[in-house]
Structure formats: structure tokens, C-alpha cells
Design a protein around this motif. Structure first.
Motif: not given
Length: 394
Positions: A132-134, A145-149, A152-155
Motif C-alpha cells: 500500500p505504501l506504493r 494516516e493513509q500509510s498507517v491504515l 495495518l490492513a495489509a498486515a
């Protein structure tokens, strides 16, 4: 079976080709930078749906290459894309690549050996988590916020895929252990049947042949001897054929073989054949109406005890002249005793082998498995074998 496998492979290849086409076709109208997303996604989709080994490619190698390519795609896309507009073009491929990476994570955790599964599972999970960081790092609004969410979702999804893989791996190991245990029980059952039935008849043939060498030739007696030997040989061959029938198609059965189950009704015939093959007399004490009223495994265990005792009498008590078989049922269970009047065995008692090959050892295990007991030792005049089995009904 081969036809079914071919059809399954063809269906898998067709679905894989269709999904790959759906993934690749939108790239023709996307910016050039989208190739850093499309290529890893297409490779991940193909790798997740392929059947391994694929030529010289194994599952661990495919997972390692796909995960590394996904990370390189992240770096390439982040370095070449200039803004959020280009990111939005590449965003629709995210679910496909993430799903493919999760499938690869599940498969490698389930199928690969322990160390490769741990290493490649970690690498694949990391590729899925940073995916998702891509896209979030190129968004100028709410990057943190978007990076953390997204991470976390991918994890959470990666942990779920790894957990499912571990659960299926444990199920596969339990299933393989159950199959190996069933095959081991099958081999032990075959060995017991060969020992109980074939060895009994072969021992009788051997002893009658040895005895015939010590007497003068008599045409009528020789004819009777040959008839007995022929009948014993036919019974031995029949028992061997019944026992080995389950081994003619290896790998097709995993449960213990369905050999013949004998009962108390067969004791009279067994003692009659034993008496007819030598000078020993037999006596059977069996209460009327008892045969056929007990559980099949109980009657079969009694028959096997008697045939084992008779075989040992032939081998170790050649001076015996009377063999008595007594079967009695009371409130405590079923008791069967086989005794002879020929004194103790002429040779030493066979030492139990580590693999359970001795007949009395295997027979003791059978009685113990039925919650019973087995004892063998000197009797009033000779040697006695006593088995006791509990009965659930009075």
C-alpha cells in the motif's frame, strides 16, 4: 485419474490466462510508469495460480522471485511517478497483486519445508505489507494516516493468510500421520495373519514330512499322508491369498486389510485337522450355544490364541499326546485355556523381538487391545496358555 488431472490442469491454465489478460489489457491505455505495477501484478497472479513444480521451477523459487519483483516494483514506481494523477492510474491493480501475494504466502507456509517456509513467508508477508505504501506515499493529502491504515490492513490480511497456511499445514501433517499409521497397522495385520494361519499349516506339513521319513513305506498310509499334505498346502495357499490380496494394488488402501474373521464355530475343524496331522488327540470343551453370540473380534482373538498354541505345541512339545481346549463364559468375561500333557517345551521359549514378531507377543498385544490378558507357562502336566477377555454383556 490421469484424465481428471489433465482436465484440472487445463482448467487451471485457462483461468490463469483469462485473469492475466484482464490484468494486462488496461496497461495499454495507462501511462508508461504503470508497467512497474502491471508486470509485478501479472507475475504474481501467474505464480499464485500455477501448479508446481512447473518445469524446473519450484514453489519456493517462484515465491522468492515474485516477492522480490514486487518490492522492486514498489521502488521503481515511487522513483518514476511524478504525482497523484499517475498513481490513480495504477491503483486498480493493487487488489490483484495483494491477493496474489497473500495466496503465495498461504501456499508457501503450507507446502514448503520448515526453514524455507519461515524465510519466504516473512519475505512475502513483507512485500504484501509494504505494497500500500506504493500508492499512499504519492498522495500529498493525509500521507501518514493513509500509510498507517494501509500497512495495518495489509498486515492483518498477511497474518490471516499465514494462519490459514499453518492450520492447513497442521491438517496435512495429521492426515499424513494417520495414513502412515494405517499403513503400519496394515503391514502388522498382514504379518500376524501370515504367522497365525500360514505358519500353522506349514509347520504341520514340515512335521508330517519329518515323521514320514522315520516309518516304513506303506502305500495306503502314504496316500493318506499325501492327501493331508495337499489339503494343508491348499489351506496355506488360500490363507496367503486372502492375506496378500490387499497388497496387490499398493497405495490404493490405507485401512487395515479385511481378512477373514474366524469364530468359535471354527475351533472344532481346527482341532480336527491338528489331530489328523499327527498322533496327538484333542478335546474341545465349548458350551453349547456360545458360538456366534460373542463380538466378532472376541471370537477371532480366541481362534488366534488356539492356533498359536497349537503351532507352539507342534514346535516345542513333540511328546504331547493330548491337547485340551476349554472355553468358558462367566459373569467376568470369556476364558480360553489351551493345555497339553507333553511337559514343558523341549527348547527355550522364544525371546520377544523388538519388532513384535514373536507370536505370543503379538497375541498379547491383541488381547490387551481388547482389555483382556494373556498368560503362558507350565500347567499341571505340560504347558498352558490362558487368555481372558471381558464381555460388555452378561
Amino acid at each position: 485419474m490421469r484424465t481428471d488431472m489433465t482436465r484440472d490442469s487445463n482448467r487451471r491454465a485457462t483461468v490463469c490466462a483469462l485473469v492475466t489478460c484482464l490484468v494486462v489489457l488496461p496497461a495499454f491505455v495507462a501511462p508508461l510508469e504503470a508497467l512497474f505495477v502491471v508486470i509485478p501484478t501479472a507475475v504474481a497472479v501467474v505464480a499464485s495460480m500455477a501448479r508446481y513444480p512447473l518445469g524446473g521451477l519450484t514453489l519456493p523459487r517462484a515465491v522468492a522471485a515474485t516477492s522480490a519483483l514486487s518490492v522492486l516494483g514498489d521502488l521503481g514506481f515511487l522513483l518514476t511517478s511524478d504525482g497523484w494523477a499517475e498513481v490513480k492510474w495504477a491503483l486498480p491493480w493493487l487488489p490483484f497483486e495483494l491477493t496474489a501475494l497473500l495466496v503465495l504466502l498461504l501456499r508457501v507456509v503450507r507446502r514448503a519445508p520448515v526453514l524455507p517456509a519461515a524465510a519466504l513467508g516473512t519475505l512475502t508477508a513483507a512485500a504484501a505489507v509494504v505494497l500500500p505504501l506504493r500508492f499512499s506515499l504519492k498522495n500529498s493529502h493525509s500521507v501518514l494516516e493513509q500509510s498507517v491504515l494501509g500497512v495495518l490492513a495489509a498486515a492483518v490480511l498477511a497474518l490471516a493468510a499465514a494462519g490459514i497456511g499453518l492450520h492447513q499445514r497442521a491438517q496435512d501433517e495429521r492426515r499424513a500421520e494417520a495414513i502412515n499409521r494405517a499403513r503400519r497397522d496394515q503391514r502388522l495385520q498382514v504379518a500376524r495373519d501370515l504367522h497365525d494361519f500360514v505358519a500353522h499349516e506349514v509347520t504341520g506339513i514340515l512335521l508330517e514330512t519329518q515323521a514320514a521319513r522315520l516309518v516304513d513305506y506303506d502305500e495306503a498310509g502314504t496316500r493318506e499322508l499325501l492327501e493331508r499334505l495337499e489339503a494343508a498346502g491348499q489351506r496355506a495357499l488360500s490363507s496367503m491369498d486372502d492375506t496378500l490380496r490387499v497388497l496387490r494394488e499398493p497405495g490404493t488402501r490405507t485401512e487395515p486389510p479385511a481378512t477373514r474373521v474366524h469364530g468359535l464355530d471354527d475351533l472344532a475343524g481346527l482341532l480336527g485337522r491338528f489331530e489328523g496331522s499327527g498322533s496327538v488327540r484333542t478335546a474341545l470343551d465349548l458350551p453349547p450355544g456360545l458360538a456366534g453370540t460373542l463380538p466378532r473380534e472376541t471370537e477371532d482373538a480366541v481362534y488366534r490364541l488356539v492356533i498359536e498354541a497349537l503351532t507352539n505345541i507342534r514346535r516345542h512339545a513333540p511328546d504331547a499326546r493330548l491337547v485340551t481346549v476349554a472355553v468358558d463364559r462367566d459373569a467376568h468375561g470369556l476364558r480360553v485355556a489351551v493345555s497339553d500333557d507333553g511337559g514343558r517345551p523341549t527348547g527355550p521359549a522364544p525371546a520377544p523381538r523388538a519388532d513384535g514378531g514373536t507370536g505370543l507377543v503379538a497375541l498379547t498385544e491383541r488381547f490387551t487391545g481388547l482389555r483382556g490378558s494373556l498368560e503362558a507357562g507350565p500347567g499341571p502336566a505340560g504347558w498352558t496358555v490362558i487368555g481372558v477377555l471381558p464381555l460388555d454383556t452378561p
